[in-house]
Design a protein around this motif. Structure first.
Motif, PDB file in Angstrom:
ATOM      1  N   ASP A 105       0.842  -1.192   0.000  1.00 34.97           N
ATOM      2  CA  ASP A 105       0.000   0.000   0.000  1.00 34.97           C
ATOM      3  C   ASP A 105       0.877   1.240   0.000  1.00 34.97           C
ATOM      4  O   ASP A 105       1.837   1.332   0.772  1.00 34.97           O
ATOM      5  CB  ASP A 105      -0.919   0.011   1.232  1.00 34.97           C
ATOM      6  CG  ASP A 105      -1.884  -1.155   1.230  1.00 34.97           C
ATOM      7  OD1 ASP A 105      -2.475  -1.424   0.160  1.00 34.97           O
ATOM      8  OD2 ASP A 105      -2.030  -1.811   2.274  1.00 34.97           O
ATOM      9  N   GLU A 106       0.535   2.178  -0.857  1.00 33.97           N
ATOM     10  CA  GLU A 106       1.293   3.412  -0.929  1.00 33.97           C
ATOM     11  C   GLU A 106       1.085   4.223   0.348  1.00 33.97           C
ATOM     12  O   GLU A 106      -0.057   4.412   0.787  1.00 33.97           O
ATOM     13  CB  GLU A 106       0.840   4.235  -2.128  1.00 33.97           C
ATOM     14  CG  GLU A 106       1.664   5.483  -2.343  1.00 33.97           C
ATOM     15  CD  GLU A 106       1.259   6.192  -3.631  1.00 33.97           C
ATOM     16  OE1 GLU A 106       0.585   7.222  -3.515  1.00 33.97           O
ATOM     17  OE2 GLU A 106       1.610   5.694  -4.712  1.00 33.97           O
ATOM     18  N   VAL A 107       2.168   4.675   0.948  1.00 35.84           N
ATOM     19  CA  VAL A 107       2.075   5.473   2.165  1.00 35.84           C
ATOM     20  C   VAL A 107       2.670   6.875   1.987  1.00 35.84           C
ATOM     21  O   VAL A 107       2.492   7.728   2.848  1.00 35.84           O
ATOM     22  CB  VAL A 107       2.729   4.770   3.368  1.00 35.84           C
ATOM     23  CG1 VAL A 107       1.985   3.487   3.714  1.00 35.84           C
ATOM     24  CG2 VAL A 107       4.199   4.487   3.130  1.00 35.84           C
ATOM     25  N   PHE A 108       3.364   7.087   0.878  1.00 36.81           N
ATOM     26  CA  PHE A 108       3.935   8.414   0.621  1.00 36.81           C
ATOM     27  C   PHE A 108       4.152   8.568  -0.869  1.00 36.81           C
ATOM     28  O   PHE A 108       4.522   7.616  -1.552  1.00 36.81           O
ATOM     29  CB  PHE A 108       5.290   8.584   1.333  1.00 36.81           C
ATOM     30  CG  PHE A 108       5.986   9.882   1.012  1.00 36.81           C
ATOM     31  CD1 PHE A 108       5.591  11.069   1.611  1.00 36.81           C
ATOM     32  CD2 PHE A 108       7.003   9.912   0.073  1.00 36.81           C
ATOM     33  CE1 PHE A 108       6.225  12.259   1.297  1.00 36.81           C
ATOM     34  CE2 PHE A 108       7.650  11.099  -0.239  1.00 36.81           C
ATOM     35  CZ  PHE A 108       7.249  12.280   0.376  1.00 36.81           C
ATOM     36  N   ARG A 109       3.912   9.774  -1.359  1.00 35.44           N
ATOM     37  CA  ARG A 109       4.203  10.096  -2.764  1.00 35.44           C
ATOM     38  C   ARG A 109       4.581  11.554  -2.870  1.00 35.44           C
ATOM     39  O   ARG A 109       3.920  12.406  -2.308  1.00 35.44           O
ATOM     40  CB  ARG A 109       2.975   9.831  -3.631  1.00 35.44           C
ATOM     41  CG  ARG A 109       3.230  10.199  -5.104  1.00 35.44           C
ATOM     42  CD  ARG A 109       2.017  10.066  -5.954  1.00 35.44           C
ATOM     43  NE  ARG A 109       1.608   8.661  -6.032  1.00 35.44           N
ATOM     44  CZ  ARG A 109       0.797   8.190  -6.948  1.00 35.44           C
ATOM     45  NH1 ARG A 109       0.305   8.974  -7.870  1.00 35.44           N
ATOM     46  NH2 ARG A 109       0.467   6.913  -6.924  1.00 35.44           N
ATOM     47  N   PHE A 110       5.654  11.817  -3.575  1.00 38.37           N
ATOM     48  CA  PHE A 110       6.019  13.172  -3.950  1.00 38.37           C
ATOM     49  C   PHE A 110       6.014  13.173  -5.455  1.00 38.37           C
ATOM     50  O   PHE A 110       6.844  12.540  -6.104  1.00 38.37           O
ATOM     51  CB  PHE A 110       7.414  13.552  -3.421  1.00 38.37           C
ATOM     52  CG  PHE A 110       7.855  14.916  -3.889  1.00 38.37           C
ATOM     53  CD1 PHE A 110       7.300  16.054  -3.336  1.00 38.37           C
ATOM     54  CD2 PHE A 110       8.793  15.033  -4.889  1.00 38.37           C
ATOM     55  CE1 PHE A 110       7.694  17.306  -3.774  1.00 38.37           C
ATOM     56  CE2 PHE A 110       9.197  16.288  -5.338  1.00 38.37           C
ATOM     57  CZ  PHE A 110       8.634  17.422  -4.780  1.00 38.37           C
ATOM     58  N   ALA A 111       5.062  13.867  -6.039  1.00 33.68           N
ATOM     59  CA  ALA A 111       4.889  13.855  -7.488  1.00 33.68           C
ATOM     60  C   ALA A 111       5.609  14.994  -8.177  1.00 33.68           C
ATOM     61  O   ALA A 111       5.483  15.166  -9.373  1.00 33.68           O
ATOM     62  CB  ALA A 111       3.395  13.886  -7.818  1.00 33.68           C
ATOM     63  N   GLY A 112       6.316  15.804  -7.434  1.00 34.28           N
ATOM     64  CA  GLY A 112       7.034  16.916  -8.039  1.00 34.28           C
ATOM     65  C   GLY A 112       6.316  18.219  -7.794  1.00 34.28           C
ATOM     66  O   GLY A 112       5.142  18.271  -7.438  1.00 34.28           O
ATOM     67  N   ALA A 113       7.039  19.290  -7.978  1.00 32.73           N
ATOM     68  CA  ALA A 113       6.514  20.616  -7.671  1.00 32.73           C
ATOM     69  C   ALA A 113       5.397  21.030  -8.615  1.00 32.73           C
ATOM     70  O   ALA A 113       4.548  21.844  -8.240  1.00 32.73           O
ATOM     71  CB  ALA A 113       7.643  21.645  -7.729  1.00 32.73           C
ATOM     72  N   GLY A 114       5.350  20.486  -9.830  1.00 29.33           N
ATOM     73  CA  GLY A 114       4.355  20.928 -10.799  1.00 29.33           C
ATOM     74  C   GLY A 114       3.056  20.154 -10.749  1.00 29.33           C
ATOM     75  O   GLY A 114       2.194  20.338 -11.592  1.00 29.33           O
ATOM     76  N   SER A 115       2.873  19.272  -9.773  1.00 29.27           N
ATOM     77  CA  SER A 115       1.661  18.455  -9.787  1.00 29.27           C
ATOM     78  C   SER A 115       0.577  18.963  -8.893  1.00 29.27           C
ATOM     79  O   SER A 115       0.652  19.796  -8.112  1.00 29.27           O
ATOM     80  CB  SER A 115       1.991  17.022  -9.384  1.00 29.27           C
ATOM     81  OG  SER A 115       2.580  16.993  -8.116  1.00 29.27           O
TER      82      SER A 115
END
Length: 115
Positions: A105-115
């Motif tokens: 299960d995903e517990v963290f995501r950093f999709a970038g500054a432009g998301s």
């Protein structure tokens, strides 16, 4: 299988190999049966990757029609059953007591500054 995904979404899972089974697991995956590869494609699996660290195996896949549809298709094929049976001696644990894959299960995501 109770987990599903939207078409195009990734799902991740983990396997636990028996001590020392990693090199054999790698060897088998260096020569995946062509019939199995055909079935994977026919099931709508578009991107399937596997990583290993010691006895921990992590897999990720993306499907065209959702993971439930892909897994139902694969479960109905004789080639998938034969492949899984050939690998069973290498696994310490690959599913829950209910027969579910060991989903991550995903517990963290950093999709970038432009998301």
């Amino acid at each position: 299988m109770s987990r599903d995904s939207a078409p195009g979404d990734y799902v991740q899972f983990v396997y636990h190999l028996k001590p020392g089974a990693g090199p054999e697991y790698d060897r088998r995956h260096a020569a995946v049966w062509p019939e199995l590869l055909e079935a994977i494609g026919a099931a709508g699996i578009e991107d399937y990757r596997i990583w290993r660290h010691g006895e921990i195996v992590v897999g990720r896949m993306r499907t065209r029609h959702g993971v439930a549809a892909a897994n139902a298709f694969m479960a109905a094929t004789a080639i998938q059953k034969a492949w899984t049976a050939s690998l069973l001696p290498l696994f310490e644990r690959y599913q829950t007591e209910d027969g579910e894959p060991l989903w991550l299960d995903e517990v963290f995501r950093f999709a970038g500054a432009g998301s």
